[in-house]
Write a protein that holds these residues in place. Structure first.
Motif, PDB file in Angstrom:
ATOM      1  N   PHE A  99       0.825  -1.199   0.000  1.00 59.22           N
ATOM      2  CA  PHE A  99       0.000   0.000   0.000  1.00 59.22           C
ATOM      3  C   PHE A  99       0.863   1.254   0.000  1.00 59.22           C
ATOM      4  O   PHE A  99       0.556   2.234  -0.690  1.00 59.22           O
ATOM      5  CB  PHE A  99      -0.935  -0.023   1.206  1.00 59.22           C
ATOM      6  CG  PHE A  99      -1.800   1.196   1.327  1.00 59.22           C
ATOM      7  CD1 PHE A  99      -2.803   1.446   0.408  1.00 59.22           C
ATOM      8  CD2 PHE A  99      -1.605   2.086   2.372  1.00 59.22           C
ATOM      9  CE1 PHE A  99      -3.603   2.572   0.516  1.00 59.22           C
ATOM     10  CE2 PHE A  99      -2.395   3.208   2.482  1.00 59.22           C
ATOM     11  CZ  PHE A  99      -3.395   3.451   1.552  1.00 59.22           C
ATOM     12  N   CYS A 100       1.960   1.225   0.758  1.00 63.20           N
ATOM     13  CA  CYS A 100       2.874   2.386   0.779  1.00 63.20           C
ATOM     14  C   CYS A 100       3.479   2.623  -0.598  1.00 63.20           C
ATOM     15  O   CYS A 100       3.611   3.775  -1.035  1.00 63.20           O
ATOM     16  CB  CYS A 100       3.967   2.180   1.824  1.00 63.20           C
ATOM     17  SG  CYS A 100       3.354   2.319   3.513  1.00 63.20           S
ATOM     18  N   TYR A 101       3.856   1.537  -1.300  1.00 67.29           N
ATOM     19  CA  TYR A 101       4.342   1.690  -2.671  1.00 67.29           C
ATOM     20  C   TYR A 101       3.283   2.362  -3.545  1.00 67.29           C
ATOM     21  O   TYR A 101       3.579   3.273  -4.318  1.00 67.29           O
ATOM     22  CB  TYR A 101       4.696   0.337  -3.290  1.00 67.29           C
ATOM     23  CG  TYR A 101       6.085  -0.140  -3.020  1.00 67.29           C
ATOM     24  CD1 TYR A 101       7.179   0.633  -3.348  1.00 67.29           C
ATOM     25  CD2 TYR A 101       6.309  -1.394  -2.465  1.00 67.29           C
ATOM     26  CE1 TYR A 101       8.468   0.195  -3.106  1.00 67.29           C
ATOM     27  CE2 TYR A 101       7.587  -1.847  -2.219  1.00 67.29           C
ATOM     28  CZ  TYR A 101       8.661  -1.047  -2.540  1.00 67.29           C
ATOM     29  OH  TYR A 101       9.931  -1.489  -2.298  1.00 67.29           O
ATOM     30  N   GLN A 102       2.046   1.911  -3.442  1.00 70.51           N
ATOM     31  CA  GLN A 102       0.965   2.475  -4.251  1.00 70.51           C
ATOM     32  C   GLN A 102       0.753   3.952  -3.918  1.00 70.51           C
ATOM     33  O   GLN A 102       0.505   4.762  -4.824  1.00 70.51           O
ATOM     34  CB  GLN A 102      -0.333   1.695  -4.043  1.00 70.51           C
ATOM     35  CG  GLN A 102      -0.268   0.254  -4.491  1.00 70.51           C
ATOM     36  CD  GLN A 102      -0.081   0.098  -5.979  1.00 70.51           C
ATOM     37  OE1 GLN A 102      -0.507   0.925  -6.761  1.00 70.51           O
ATOM     38  NE2 GLN A 102       0.582  -0.966  -6.381  1.00 70.51           N
ATOM     39  N   LEU A 103       0.841   4.301  -2.645  1.00 71.55           N
ATOM     40  CA  LEU A 103       0.695   5.710  -2.259  1.00 71.55           C
ATOM     41  C   LEU A 103       1.802   6.566  -2.867  1.00 71.55           C
ATOM     42  O   LEU A 103       1.540   7.669  -3.369  1.00 71.55           O
ATOM     43  CB  LEU A 103       0.723   5.849  -0.738  1.00 71.55           C
ATOM     44  CG  LEU A 103      -0.539   5.515   0.019  1.00 71.55           C
ATOM     45  CD1 LEU A 103      -0.307   5.659   1.525  1.00 71.55           C
ATOM     46  CD2 LEU A 103      -1.674   6.425  -0.402  1.00 71.55           C
ATOM     47  N   ILE A 104       3.016   6.071  -2.811  1.00 70.04           N
ATOM     48  CA  ILE A 104       4.142   6.828  -3.354  1.00 70.04           C
ATOM     49  C   ILE A 104       3.972   7.038  -4.849  1.00 70.04           C
ATOM     50  O   ILE A 104       4.096   8.161  -5.351  1.00 70.04           O
ATOM     51  CB  ILE A 104       5.477   6.116  -3.039  1.00 70.04           C
ATOM     52  CG1 ILE A 104       5.762   6.166  -1.532  1.00 70.04           C
ATOM     53  CG2 ILE A 104       6.622   6.731  -3.838  1.00 70.04           C
ATOM     54  CD1 ILE A 104       6.868   5.254  -1.080  1.00 70.04           C
ATOM     55  N   ARG A 107       1.182   9.457  -5.714  1.00 72.26           N
ATOM     56  CA  ARG A 107       1.575  10.861  -5.543  1.00 72.26           C
ATOM     57  C   ARG A 107       2.376  11.374  -6.740  1.00 72.26           C
ATOM     58  O   ARG A 107       2.348  12.555  -7.040  1.00 72.26           O
ATOM     59  CB  ARG A 107       2.415  11.040  -4.283  1.00 72.26           C
ATOM     60  CG  ARG A 107       1.674  10.853  -3.017  1.00 72.26           C
ATOM     61  CD  ARG A 107       0.996  12.105  -2.651  1.00 72.26           C
ATOM     62  NE  ARG A 107       0.479  12.032  -1.304  1.00 72.26           N
ATOM     63  CZ  ARG A 107      -0.113  13.033  -0.758  1.00 72.26           C
ATOM     64  NH1 ARG A 107      -0.254  14.151  -1.409  1.00 72.26           N
ATOM     65  NH2 ARG A 107      -0.593  12.919   0.454  1.00 72.26           N
ATOM     66  N   LEU A 108       3.093  10.459  -7.394  1.00 71.00           N
ATOM     67  CA  LEU A 108       3.876  10.873  -8.566  1.00 71.00           C
ATOM     68  C   LEU A 108       2.973  11.217  -9.749  1.00 71.00           C
ATOM     69  O   LEU A 108       3.320  12.049 -10.570  1.00 71.00           O
ATOM     70  CB  LEU A 108       4.861   9.770  -8.960  1.00 71.00           C
ATOM     71  CG  LEU A 108       6.003   9.526  -7.983  1.00 71.00           C
ATOM     72  CD1 LEU A 108       6.824   8.324  -8.441  1.00 71.00           C
ATOM     73  CD2 LEU A 108       6.880  10.748  -7.858  1.00 71.00           C
ATOM     74  N   GLY A 109       1.828  10.550  -9.847  1.00 73.73           N
ATOM     75  CA  GLY A 109       0.901  10.842 -10.932  1.00 73.73           C
ATOM     76  C   GLY A 109       0.157   9.596 -11.384  1.00 73.73           C
ATOM     77  O   GLY A 109       0.523   8.462 -11.058  1.00 73.73           O
ATOM     78  N   THR A 110      -0.895   9.824 -12.155  1.00 75.82           N
ATOM     79  CA  THR A 110      -1.738   8.730 -12.633  1.00 75.82           C
ATOM     80  C   THR A 110      -0.984   7.815 -13.586  1.00 75.82           C
ATOM     81  O   THR A 110      -1.103   6.590 -13.507  1.00 75.82           O
ATOM     82  CB  THR A 110      -2.985   9.303 -13.330  1.00 75.82           C
ATOM     83  OG1 THR A 110      -3.638  10.191 -12.430  1.00 75.82           O
ATOM     84  CG2 THR A 110      -3.946   8.200 -13.723  1.00 75.82           C
ATOM     85  N   ASN A 111      -0.199   8.397 -14.490  1.00 78.48           N
ATOM     86  CA  ASN A 111       0.561   7.574 -15.451  1.00 78.48           C
ATOM     87  C   ASN A 111       1.567   6.691 -14.738  1.00 78.48           C
ATOM     88  O   ASN A 111       1.738   5.518 -15.088  1.00 78.48           O
ATOM     89  CB  ASN A 111       1.259   8.459 -16.482  1.00 78.48           C
ATOM     90  CG  ASN A 111       0.290   9.096 -17.437  1.00 78.48           C
ATOM     91  OD1 ASN A 111      -0.811   8.594 -17.645  1.00 78.48           O
ATOM     92  ND2 ASN A 111       0.691  10.218 -18.006  1.00 78.48           N
ATOM     93  N   GLU A 112       2.223   7.252 -13.743  1.00 79.17           N
ATOM     94  CA  GLU A 112       3.216   6.470 -12.997  1.00 79.17           C
ATOM     95  C   GLU A 112       2.557   5.322 -12.243  1.00 79.17           C
ATOM     96  O   GLU A 112       3.078   4.217 -12.191  1.00 79.17           O
ATOM     97  CB  GLU A 112       3.979   7.374 -12.016  1.00 79.17           C
ATOM     98  CG  GLU A 112       4.938   8.332 -12.676  1.00 79.17           C
ATOM     99  CD  GLU A 112       4.264   9.567 -13.273  1.00 79.17           C
ATOM    100  OE1 GLU A 112       3.033   9.728 -13.105  1.00 79.17           O
ATOM    101  OE2 GLU A 112       4.971  10.367 -13.905  1.00 79.17           O
ATOM    102  N   LEU A 113       1.388   5.597 -11.663  1.00 75.46           N
ATOM    103  CA  LEU A 113       0.658   4.545 -10.945  1.00 75.46           C
ATOM    104  C   LEU A 113       0.182   3.457 -11.898  1.00 75.46           C
ATOM    105  O   LEU A 113       0.238   2.266 -11.581  1.00 75.46           O
ATOM    106  CB  LEU A 113      -0.537   5.144 -10.189  1.00 75.46           C
ATOM    107  CG  LEU A 113      -1.341   4.180  -9.333  1.00 75.46           C
ATOM    108  CD1 LEU A 113      -0.462   3.539  -8.266  1.00 75.46           C
ATOM    109  CD2 LEU A 113      -2.510   4.897  -8.680  1.00 75.46           C
TER     110      LEU A 113
END
Length: 144
Positions: A99-104, A107-113
């Motif tokens: 979950f922490c990875y997903q949060l990070i 925060r970087l952006g939708t494309n990064e996620l």
């Protein structure tokens, strides 16, 4: 058998991620929602196939109607709880880290996620393949 089903589910997740995140074949690009849907579908298929195979093989882990009758026995519940609490804690810590990875990445952006959502199943597949190879390869240091 569970490892094989995991590899198949990860491959299905990769294909569905590619399709649902980017769109195509009449499906609009869904982005992060497509990644979530792809993961849900692939894990659902994995669970259903696993249960069906266990029942077809008449495996001792297969769910039977008599298992539900034992749900009234407090002694059995106590044994089950003692068995699963450490596993729940372990998986909970693992899920918190994921979950922490997903949060990070969120925060970087939708494309990064979306990109990391496509790469995580690949990571899982390579980890599974590594564990299979590790199981079948005898390391020289293991005999020391």
């Amino acid at each position: 058998m569970p490892l094989l089903f995991s590899v198949v589910a990860i491959i299905l997740n990769i294909v569905l991620n590619l399709w649902l995140i980017n769109g195509g074949f009449g499906v609009p690009a869904m982005g992060v929602a497509g990644a979530a849907l792809a993961t849900t579908i692939s894990r659902g298929v994995q669970a259903v196939v696993m249960v069906v195979m266990l029942v077809k093989m008449d495996h001792f882990l297969a769910v039977r109607l008599t298992d539900f009758y034992q749900a009234n026995d407090l002694k059995e519940w106590r044994k089950l709880i003692i068995l699963i609490v450490p596993m729940m804690f372990s998986f909970g810590v693992w899920a918190l880290g994921s979950f922490c990875y997903q949060l990070i990445f969120g925060r970087l952006g939708t494309n990064e996620l979306a990109v990391i959502s496509m790469l995580l199943p690949l990571e899982g597949m390579f980890l599974s393949l590594f564990l299979v190879l590790l199981r079948h390869v005898q390391l020289p240091l293991a005999n020391i």
